[in-house]
Design a protein around this motif. Structure first.
Motif, PDB file in Angstrom:
ATOM      1  N   GLY A 121       0.796  -1.228   0.000  1.00  0.00           N
ATOM      2  CA  GLY A 121       0.000   0.000   0.000  1.00  0.00           C
ATOM      3  C   GLY A 121       0.826   1.275   0.000  1.00  0.00           C
ATOM      4  O   GLY A 121       0.279   2.373  -0.093  1.00  0.00           O
ATOM      5  N   ARG A 122       2.142   1.168   0.104  1.00  0.00           N
ATOM      6  CA  ARG A 122       3.031   2.347   0.107  1.00  0.00           C
ATOM      7  C   ARG A 122       3.582   2.571  -1.296  1.00  0.00           C
ATOM      8  O   ARG A 122       4.214   1.678  -1.865  1.00  0.00           O
ATOM      9  N   GLU A 123       3.324   3.747  -1.845  1.00  0.00           N
ATOM     10  CA  GLU A 123       3.804   4.062  -3.194  1.00  0.00           C
ATOM     11  C   GLU A 123       5.327   4.156  -3.201  1.00  0.00           C
ATOM     12  O   GLU A 123       5.921   4.906  -2.437  1.00  0.00           O
ATOM     13  N   ILE A 124       5.943   3.377  -4.076  1.00  0.00           N
ATOM     14  CA  ILE A 124       7.400   3.365  -4.209  1.00  0.00           C
ATOM     15  C   ILE A 124       7.824   4.276  -5.355  1.00  0.00           C
ATOM     16  O   ILE A 124       8.715   5.095  -5.215  1.00  0.00           O
ATOM     17  N   LEU A 125       7.190   4.111  -6.496  1.00  0.00           N
ATOM     18  CA  LEU A 125       7.478   4.986  -7.626  1.00  0.00           C
ATOM     19  C   LEU A 125       6.237   5.119  -8.492  1.00  0.00           C
ATOM     20  O   LEU A 125       5.402   4.229  -8.550  1.00  0.00           O
ATOM     21  N   LYS A 126       6.140   6.268  -9.125  1.00  0.00           N
ATOM     22  CA  LYS A 126       5.013   6.545 -10.003  1.00  0.00           C
ATOM     23  C   LYS A 126       5.446   7.682 -10.909  1.00  0.00           C
ATOM     24  O   LYS A 126       5.997   8.674 -10.452  1.00  0.00           O
ATOM     25  N   GLY A 127       5.214   7.525 -12.204  1.00  0.00           N
ATOM     26  CA  GLY A 127       5.589   8.611 -13.080  1.00  0.00           C
ATOM     27  C   GLY A 127       5.417   8.302 -14.545  1.00  0.00           C
ATOM     28  O   GLY A 127       5.090   7.186 -14.945  1.00  0.00           O
ATOM     29  N   LYS A 128       5.658   9.334 -15.312  1.00  0.00           N
ATOM     30  CA  LYS A 128       5.570   9.252 -16.761  1.00  0.00           C
ATOM     31  C   LYS A 128       6.904   8.750 -17.299  1.00  0.00           C
ATOM     32  O   LYS A 128       7.969   9.148 -16.833  1.00  0.00           O
ATOM     33  N   LEU A 129       6.832   7.873 -18.295  1.00  0.00           N
ATOM     34  CA  LEU A 129       8.034   7.342 -18.927  1.00  0.00           C
ATOM     35  C   LEU A 129       8.519   8.288 -20.021  1.00  0.00           C
ATOM     36  O   LEU A 129       7.737   9.037 -20.608  1.00  0.00           O
ATOM     37  N   PHE A 130       9.804   8.233 -20.320  1.00  0.00           N
ATOM     38  CA  PHE A 130      10.402   9.086 -21.338  1.00  0.00           C
ATOM     39  C   PHE A 130       9.831   8.800 -22.716  1.00  0.00           C
ATOM     40  O   PHE A 130       9.613   9.688 -23.516  1.00  0.00           O
ATOM     41  N   ASP A 131       9.582   7.525 -22.994  1.00  0.00           N
ATOM     42  CA  ASP A 131       9.084   7.116 -24.303  1.00  0.00           C
ATOM     43  C   ASP A 131       8.045   6.029 -24.088  1.00  0.00           C
ATOM     44  O   ASP A 131       7.870   5.531 -22.975  1.00  0.00           O
ATOM     45  N   SER A 132       7.372   5.642 -25.136  1.00  0.00           N
ATOM     46  CA  SER A 132       6.317   4.640 -24.986  1.00  0.00           C
ATOM     47  C   SER A 132       6.899   3.241 -24.862  1.00  0.00           C
ATOM     48  O   SER A 132       8.001   2.958 -25.332  1.00  0.00           O
ATOM     49  N   THR A 133       6.138   2.359 -24.207  1.00  0.00           N
ATOM     50  CA  THR A 133       6.510   0.966 -24.045  1.00  0.00           C
ATOM     51  C   THR A 133       5.380   0.095 -24.572  1.00  0.00           C
ATOM     52  O   THR A 133       4.288   0.567 -24.844  1.00  0.00           O
ATOM     53  N   ILE A 134       5.647  -1.178 -24.661  1.00  0.00           N
ATOM     54  CA  ILE A 134       4.608  -2.153 -24.991  1.00  0.00           C
ATOM     55  C   ILE A 134       4.227  -2.793 -23.656  1.00  0.00           C
ATOM     56  O   ILE A 134       4.917  -3.684 -23.163  1.00  0.00           O
ATOM     57  N   ALA A 135       3.146  -2.308 -23.078  1.00  0.00           N
ATOM     58  CA  ALA A 135       2.773  -2.704 -21.722  1.00  0.00           C
ATOM     59  C   ALA A 135       2.597  -4.211 -21.577  1.00  0.00           C
ATOM     60  O   ALA A 135       2.942  -4.782 -20.541  1.00  0.00           O
TER      61      ALA A 135
END
Length: 132
Positions: free
Chosen positions: A58-72
């Protein structure tokens, strides 16, 4: 056939307060230190084409926008037992990525022992206008 570039030249890990990350031209690896006893169901990992999020217990470690697109759909995570990135480390990573790009663009050459200097940020210098 020779070993992949990253095996010959090594990777440059970037230490963070939660673990470390490193990358090649094709992949990004994120290693997170989790508390002992953490189970897979305690981890929420979200990878979208341009965003990543990770929470443990339940503790956020990382969250953010990526530099470029990925294939999720190609993203995976595993739970295995077993710091803000330093500017010098980031510099070394950029140099390695630039050499790896040169290796990919010039498969007949071996760049594993090469040194890079000058403008190597954002993948190095752009020589595309020289081909015209």
């Amino acid at each position: 056939m020779s070993a992949p570039f990253e095996e010959r030249s090594g990777v440059v890990p970037c230490a963070t307060p939660w673990g470390q990350w490193y990358q090649t031209l094709e992949e990004v690896f994120i290693e997170v230190q989790v508390p002992p006893g953490t189970r897979a169901q305690d981890i929420q990992c979200g990878l979208q084409s341009r965003h990543v999020a990770l929470a443990v217990g339940g503790r956020e470690i990382l969250k953010g926008k990526l530099f470029d697109s990925t294939i999720a759909d190609e993203g995976t995570w595993t739970l295995e037992s077993g710091y803000a990135a330093d500017p010098w480390v980031q510099d070394q990573m950029q140099r390695k990525l630039t050499l790896e790009r040169f290796q990919k663009e010039n498969p007949g050459f071996d760049f594993s022992g090469a040194e890079i200097s000058g403008n190597y940020t954002k993948g190095g210098p752009d020589f595309s206008n020289l081909e015209k």
